[in-house]
Each structure stands twice: as C-alpha cells, then as structure tokens.
Design an enzyme around this catalytic site. Structure first.
Site, PDB file in Angstrom:
ATOM      1  N   CYS A   1     -36.808  54.912  78.292  1.00  0.00           N
ATOM      2  CA  CYS A   1     -35.833  55.917  77.902  1.00  0.00           C
ATOM      3  C   CYS A   1     -35.013  55.385  76.728  1.00  0.00           C
ATOM      4  O   CYS A   1     -34.194  54.490  76.898  1.00  0.00           O
ATOM      5  CB  CYS A   1     -34.926  56.210  79.103  1.00  0.00           C
ATOM      6  SG  CYS A   1     -33.786  57.550  78.787  1.00  0.00           S
TER       7      CYS A   1
ATOM      8  N   CYS B   1     -36.462  62.953  81.770  1.00  0.00           N
ATOM      9  CA  CYS B   1     -35.649  62.072  80.942  1.00  0.00           C
ATOM     10  C   CYS B   1     -34.215  61.948  81.451  1.00  0.00           C
ATOM     11  O   CYS B   1     -33.294  62.611  80.953  1.00  0.00           O
ATOM     12  CB  CYS B   1     -35.638  62.503  79.482  1.00  0.00           C
ATOM     13  SG  CYS B   1     -35.003  61.170  78.463  1.00  0.00           S
TER      14      CYS B   1
HETATM   15  P1  FAD Z   1     -44.912  69.151  80.181  1.00  0.00           P
HETATM   16  O1  FAD Z   1     -45.180  68.411  78.933  1.00  0.00           O
HETATM   17  O2  FAD Z   1     -43.626  69.876  80.317  1.00  0.00           O
HETATM   18  O3  FAD Z   1     -46.130  70.134  80.373  1.00  0.00           O
HETATM   19  C1  FAD Z   1     -46.337  70.944  81.487  1.00  0.00           C
HETATM   20  C2  FAD Z   1     -47.292  72.053  81.070  1.00  0.00           C
HETATM   21  O4  FAD Z   1     -47.746  72.754  82.228  1.00  0.00           O
HETATM   22  C3  FAD Z   1     -46.620  73.074  80.171  1.00  0.00           C
HETATM   23  O5  FAD Z   1     -47.360  73.202  78.983  1.00  0.00           O
HETATM   24  C4  FAD Z   1     -46.624  74.347  80.991  1.00  0.00           C
HETATM   25  O6  FAD Z   1     -46.814  75.511  80.209  1.00  0.00           O
HETATM   26  C5  FAD Z   1     -47.792  74.111  81.934  1.00  0.00           C
HETATM   27  N1  FAD Z   1     -47.686  74.829  83.199  1.00  0.00           N
HETATM   28  C6  FAD Z   1     -46.599  74.995  83.977  1.00  0.00           C
HETATM   29  N2  FAD Z   1     -46.898  75.713  85.071  1.00  0.00           N
HETATM   30  C7  FAD Z   1     -48.224  76.005  84.984  1.00  0.00           C
HETATM   31  C8  FAD Z   1     -49.118  76.737  85.804  1.00  0.00           C
HETATM   32  N3  FAD Z   1     -48.701  77.326  86.917  1.00  0.00           N
HETATM   33  N4  FAD Z   1     -50.399  76.850  85.413  1.00  0.00           N
HETATM   34  C9  FAD Z   1     -50.834  76.249  84.272  1.00  0.00           C
HETATM   35  N5  FAD Z   1     -50.023  75.552  83.454  1.00  0.00           N
HETATM   36  C10 FAD Z   1     -48.738  75.436  83.806  1.00  0.00           C
HETATM   37  N6  FAD Z   1     -39.534  61.514  77.457  1.00  0.00           N
HETATM   38  C11 FAD Z   1     -39.611  60.294  76.855  1.00  0.00           C
HETATM   39  O7  FAD Z   1     -40.563  59.571  77.099  1.00  0.00           O
HETATM   40  N7  FAD Z   1     -38.635  59.865  75.991  1.00  0.00           N
HETATM   41  C12 FAD Z   1     -37.584  60.644  75.674  1.00  0.00           C
HETATM   42  O8  FAD Z   1     -36.738  60.231  74.860  1.00  0.00           O
HETATM   43  C13 FAD Z   1     -37.484  61.940  76.259  1.00  0.00           C
HETATM   44  N8  FAD Z   1     -36.448  62.754  75.957  1.00  0.00           N
HETATM   45  C14 FAD Z   1     -36.428  64.024  76.443  1.00  0.00           C
HETATM   46  C15 FAD Z   1     -35.403  64.873  76.057  1.00  0.00           C
HETATM   47  C16 FAD Z   1     -35.373  66.180  76.487  1.00  0.00           C
HETATM   48  C17 FAD Z   1     -34.237  67.078  76.047  1.00  0.00           C
HETATM   49  C18 FAD Z   1     -36.404  66.675  77.335  1.00  0.00           C
HETATM   50  C19 FAD Z   1     -36.408  68.109  77.784  1.00  0.00           C
HETATM   51  C20 FAD Z   1     -37.420  65.828  77.744  1.00  0.00           C
HETATM   52  C21 FAD Z   1     -37.441  64.494  77.316  1.00  0.00           C
HETATM   53  N9  FAD Z   1     -38.445  63.614  77.712  1.00  0.00           N
HETATM   54  C22 FAD Z   1     -38.503  62.346  77.166  1.00  0.00           C
HETATM   55  C23 FAD Z   1     -39.347  63.940  78.849  1.00  0.00           C
HETATM   56  C24 FAD Z   1     -40.753  64.357  78.457  1.00  0.00           C
HETATM   57  O9  FAD Z   1     -40.732  65.353  77.477  1.00  0.00           O
HETATM   58  C25 FAD Z   1     -41.476  64.849  79.701  1.00  0.00           C
HETATM   59  O10 FAD Z   1     -41.351  63.891  80.739  1.00  0.00           O
HETATM   60  C26 FAD Z   1     -42.966  65.088  79.466  1.00  0.00           C
HETATM   61  O11 FAD Z   1     -43.163  66.007  78.416  1.00  0.00           O
HETATM   62  C27 FAD Z   1     -43.629  65.589  80.738  1.00  0.00           C
HETATM   63  O12 FAD Z   1     -44.973  65.887  80.537  1.00  0.00           O
HETATM   64  P2  FAD Z   1     -45.770  66.796  81.578  1.00  0.00           P
HETATM   65  O13 FAD Z   1     -47.138  66.931  81.032  1.00  0.00           O
HETATM   66  O14 FAD Z   1     -45.563  66.310  82.946  1.00  0.00           O
HETATM   67  O15 FAD Z   1     -45.004  68.206  81.472  1.00  0.00           O
END
Ligand code: FAD
Length: 394
Positions: A338, A161
């Site tokens: 965003c 983000c």
């Molecule tokens: P995540 O949801 O972070 O999940 C990754 C998962 O992988 C976790 O559960 C972790 O435990 C697991 N993992 C890590 N390493 C391993 C491993 N070695 N083995 C097995 N599992 C593992 N997005 C929007 O769309 N709009 C917004 O307004 C927005 N605002 C945000 C504000 C903040 C403060 C933050 C922090 C994020 C924001 N986001 C927003 C971004 C959004 O939350 C992320 O882009 C999204 O959650 C990413 O998803 P993901 O599945 O890639 O990663």
C-alpha cells in the site's frame, strides 16, 4: 449451453491478470471471461485523480483491448453460481458451463448502507475517490474548499486498499496549505479502528505524519448517516455505540463494502460472504475445481492490486497442477502493498504479509516518506500494470 475448460468471473485486475498468465502457459487451456463492463479501470490512480494530479481518463481502458488473444469474452453478468452442476447463470438468462472456475468478481460498494449518502454524493462537498463516476467530485470539493471542516471517513467493513481513505486526507491537507486555507480549517480523519494502520512500523510513522499536519485523528468513529441539508455527518462510536455529530464543509466518504451479492448468496460463500478459499493455495474449501482471487476472496490480507500480483502466479500454477492431476504445490504468503501517499510528492510504501510483518522490496527504510516512492506510484506502477501485469508478464 456453452461449456469452457476454464471460466473466469470478472475481468478486472485479477481476472485479466490470471487470463493473461494462463494463456501464456505452455499448454493454455480454453478460457472464457464473463465481464459485463466495457471499461476497465486502474483504480489505484483514483487517489491522485481525486487530488487533481491526473485527469480520470488516464485510469480507463476498453475491456476489449485487454482480453488476451484467444480468450473468449462473454459480455454478461453472473447472477447465480451452481457449483453442484458446474454451471453459471447470467443476467441475460444464459447458462455457462465450466470444468474449472476462477472467481475474480471484486468487492461491492454498498453506498446505500449509509442513509443520505447516495443522494448527496457529488454535491455540496460530499465526494468519494471510490468510483470513476464520483472521483472528479473529490477534486472539485478540495479545489473549492474555502475553509471550515473537512472530514475523511473509513467504514467499519473490509475495504479495497485500506490506506486510500487516509491518502486523500493527507493530500487535501497539503493542498489546503498551498492555497492558504489551512489556517481556517480543521481536518479530521475518522477511522473505525483503534490504530491508524494495521502494521506497527507504518502506523508509528503515520501517526507522526498526522501529528505534523495537525490532522485530528478520531479512532473508533464509524459514519452511519449523512444529513446533507444540514451538512452533518453522524458517527457511531465503535464498541461504545454513542452517537457523535460533526458539521462538515467537505466530506470524503469511503463507502462500506462487502462481497458481491451473487457470491454472498451462493454456495461458494464463506460465513461472511467471500469466496471461501484456502489461504495458501487459493483453491475453494469445498469445491476443488473452483479457485478465488482478489477482492472477492476470503484471503485474510489487505485487498490490493499489489496483492493480486503475487496471488495470480500461485493460482495459475495450482490450477494447472489440478488440471494435470498433480498436487497443488504453490503457496501465497499474504503479501500485499500500500503506497500511502502522505502529500504531493511523498509516499510511505507499506509492504507486508499475513503475519503483518514488513516485506520491503527496497534496501532502505520504507516507513520514511520519499519522493522516489511517490514517483514509483505515480509514474512507474501504472505502466507496469498495463504493460506488465495485465499482459501476464509481471
Ligand atoms: P476489480 O478490479 O474491481 O474487478 C472486478 C471485476 O468483476 C469488475 O470488472 C466487475 O465489473 C466484475 N464483476 C463484478 N460482479 C460481476 C458479476 N456478477 N459477473 C461478472 N463480472 C462481475 N491497490 C493497490 O495495489 N495499490 C493502491 O495504491 C491502490 N489504491 C486504490 C485506491 C482506490 C481509490 C481504490 C478504489 C482502489 C485501490 N486499490 C489499490 C485496490 C485495487 O484497485 C483493487 O484491490 C483491485 O483492483 C482488485 O481487483 P479485483 O480483480 O479483485 O477487482
């Protein structure tokens, strides 16, 4: 060893969404998710949690309640990828085999890359919205701010983000006005890049927002050290390399981020560590039974949950095509979104694609600040996330 037809690494936004969509398909494959955490977070809510609008607990659910029916949850962490043998090695020493692999491990927060940060987080005005464990410190710092210098930083790395570091700055500034401390304060937004936002249309609007609020935007400033005993933040000017020291009374830090170490140190990594996927199909560039999605992927777009909402159906259709031996037909255009919160009750909803062209959903100019878009972010999107996206419906 246990072997599954499809293994998903990570049960965050992308992992659960893809698992839910795959298990709703006509011919659901056998799926296992490897996820170490018992809790799942809707991270976009942390912006408003940090600003005191919601308690942090509303962003948290039990992972066990989100794993789709029929999907096996392996509560473990992947430490090594062995794509030559279609194996994964976990922290507890298990080997898990797969026919098809989806990597959705998110992005790593590198708190320790800034000397002085880890030990001072949560104390004496040093705070961050970027984790569940630190988000309350933001509201505490904003609420207790009695005037002085408030600094908001963004690191010189890709982050999840891209707008979040400035959202909390706008909210804090608004709060300082409401409580009467604004006159006794300077509010600084320190950005590593030379523009406030990557898409020109929204950048133009946000420059005006910052100007109206009297926020001092420092471009090309990268935080490199925190000296909490003296309440000093040290920045390096990007390109020039010159050091700049600023005194703070509160500082909101967005930490540097990178691909998870287990990906970075694996054969799946791109040159800079991300899961090296084709930007259209999401298929790995070297291992054709592997796909990558979300924050850990090399997809050259802004890393958001909104982007994952559009990536997931592409990945699912392409993976099912691969399993069925037909060509991969579906393509992702880089869509991301965003909602830039510009104050309590106002949002600029930025939506764009790989080419940084606006891709707006609503029939009005989304670069204008609106209450309706704030209501969408605060009240509607969380519901769509839990009840739509994570159920494989939206
Ligand atoms: P995540 O949801 O972070 O999940 C990754 C998962 O992988 C976790 O559960 C972790 O435990 C697991 N993992 C890590 N390493 C391993 C491993 N070695 N083995 C097995 N599992 C593992 N997005 C929007 O769309 N709009 C917004 O307004 C927005 N605002 C945000 C504000 C903040 C403060 C933050 C922090 C994020 C924001 N986001 C927003 C971004 C959004 O939350 C992320 O882009 C999204 O959650 C990413 O998803 P993901 O599945 O890639 O990663």
């Amino acid at each position: 060893k246990d072997t599954y037809q499809v293994v998903i690494v990570g049960g965050g936004t992308a992992g659960i969404t893809v698992a839910a969509q795959l298990s709703r398909s006509d011919t659901p494959p056998e799926i296992a998710i490897i996820e170490p955490s018992e809790k799942h977070y809707y991270q976009p809510q942390w912006t408003l949690v940090g600003a005191g609008v919601f308690p942090r607990e509303i962003s948290e659910r039990d992972t066990k309640d989100l794993i789709p029916p029929g999907v096996v949850w392996i509560k473990d962490r992947v430490v090594r990828f062995d794509p030559g043998n279609n194996n994964l090695i976990t922290e507890t020493g298990k080997t898990v085999g797969y026919h098809y692999l989806i990597v959705a491990a998110g992005i790593q927060l590198d708190w320790d890359k800034i000397p002085g940060l880890k030990e001072s987080l949560g104390k004496n005005g040093v705070c961050s919205n970027y984790s569940y464990h630190t988000v309350n410190s933001t509201w505490e710092s904003i609420r207790n701010f009695k005037g002085g210098n408030a600094i908001f930083t963004q690191p010189n790395t890709p982050i999840k983000c891209g707008g979040a570091p400035q959202k909390i700055c706008y909210l804090a500034e608004h709060y300082f006005r409401k409580t009467g401390v604004r006159d006794k304060s300077t509010v600084t937004l320190a950005l590593p890049q030379g523009v406030i936002f990557a898409v020109k249309k929204y950048a133009n609007a946000l420059v005006e927002v910052a100007k109206r609020k009297g926020i001092d935007v420092k471009y090309q400033h990268n935080l490199v050290e925190l000296r909490s005993d003296k309440k000093e933040a040290i920045f390096k000017k990007v390109e020039i390399g010159e050091s700049v020291t600023m005194k703070y009374d509160m500082i909101h830090v967005t930490p540097p981020m990178s691909a998870p170490d287990c990906v970075k140190n694996s054969p799946l990594a791109s040159e800079i560590g991300w899961v090296d996927v084709n930007k259209d199909t999401l298929q790995h560039n070297r291992f054709d039974n592997i796909f990558g999605i979300g924050d850990c992927s090399s997809l050259p777009t802004s890393k958001t949950a909104a982007a994952i909402r559009k990536q997931a159906p592409v990945l699912v259709r392409n993976l099912l095509a691969k399993i069925n031996g037909t060509p991969l037909m579906d393509s992702y255009d880089g869509y991301t979104a965003c909602p830039v919160v510009t104050g309590y009750g106002s949002v600029i909803l930025a939506e764009f694609d790989y080419k940084l062209n606006p891709r707006e959903t609503f029939p009005f100019d989304q670069s204008q600040e609106r209450y309706s878009m704030y209501a969408l972010k605060a009240f509607i999107l969380p519901r769509l996330y839990w009840h739509g996206m994570l159920k494989g419906r939206a």
